[in-house]
Scaffold this active site. Sequence first.
Site, PDB file in Angstrom:
ATOM      1  N   LEU A  48      21.054 -74.052  -5.334  1.00  0.00           N
ATOM      2  CA  LEU A  48      20.066 -74.261  -4.042  1.00  0.00           C
ATOM      3  C   LEU A  48      19.221 -73.666  -4.483  1.00  0.00           C
ATOM      4  CD1 LEU A  48      21.203 -76.001  -0.886  1.00  0.00           C
ATOM      5  CD2 LEU A  48      19.850 -76.495  -2.520  1.00  0.00           C
ATOM      6  N   ASP A  49      17.639 -73.650  -4.024  1.00  0.00           N
ATOM      7  CA  ASP A  49      16.197 -72.378  -4.536  1.00  0.00           C
ATOM      8  C   ASP A  49      16.557 -71.903  -2.807  1.00  0.00           C
ATOM      9  OD1 ASP A  49      15.433 -73.020  -6.795  1.00  0.00           O
ATOM     10  OD2 ASP A  49      14.122 -74.261  -6.357  1.00  0.00           O
TER      11      ASP A  49
END
Length: 313
Positions: A48-49
């Site tokens: 996940l960024d």
Amino acid sequence: MGRRGKKKGRPVSGWVVLDKPVGMGSTEAVAKVKWLFNADKAGHAGTLDPLASGMLPIALGEATKTVPYVMDGTKIYRFTVAWGEERNTDDLEGVPTQTSDQRPTRDQVEALLPNYLGVISQVPPAFSAIKIAGERAYDLARGGEAIEIPAREVEIDRLEIVSHSNGATELEVECGKGTYVRSLARDLGRDLGCFGHIATLRRLIVDPFTQDDFVTVEELQEARPAIGDEETAPDFSALDDYLVETAAALDCLPQVALTDDAAARVRLGNPVIVRGRDAPVEADEACATARGKLVAIGSVEAGQFKPKRVFTA
């Protein structure tokens, strides 16, 4: 001959379904959870960024062996596309590369969504972990290098509008492995002729886990025991209560229930006869359990379970 170093951490196994906050990277989140649990081994199932929040399944100990099965699971994201501007990172972090004064209506966005359902061709963002000639795309992009990432097929099962305003649209997508929501926002903007980028992104689901499994960093920190130099070992039971069983990651596989004796044989790498009315007859991959605990992943052939990967905890 030198002494072998003592293995660090507890041999704790299971899944932590972290509700990752905005601003924390996936690698940082894994390191934090590993430290909180004093675990000897940890890994995550799907990056996940830092600008994204939501479900980041983190595997501890023996659960790391089941990461590929969670990576393949269906994902659900809720995201907001800000219209009128495309950015080089396809999200808020980047710099504008194309702009427009046009803003789509809800009907215009709605009419476009069916084009994105099913198996579609998608070009990943330039700022992504995709490897180009052995280098990460984001490293090349940050160095100012012009790169071409080949398109690849991804699967989108559902794409719906949650809310809409003149400047932005909130959507929810249910998709398969490898789908980039940032690319989805970019391509929607291009097709609408107004450009767009991700303003908010939250992952709600990574199958087989649900939001009921969510735990925050703050909850884990509160449950962690104080660790000092005292002779008695710290009590991690409150923290371990947040763990989801390793076997939960394998709900997608046919299930084989073993007796204690059969489980002992399987843990030694031996095949066993499959018994029970509901037992699979043939299966390329199956999950064997005993008393609800994961024993092995293997195949079922000619009425026998043959272990391929054995679990000790």
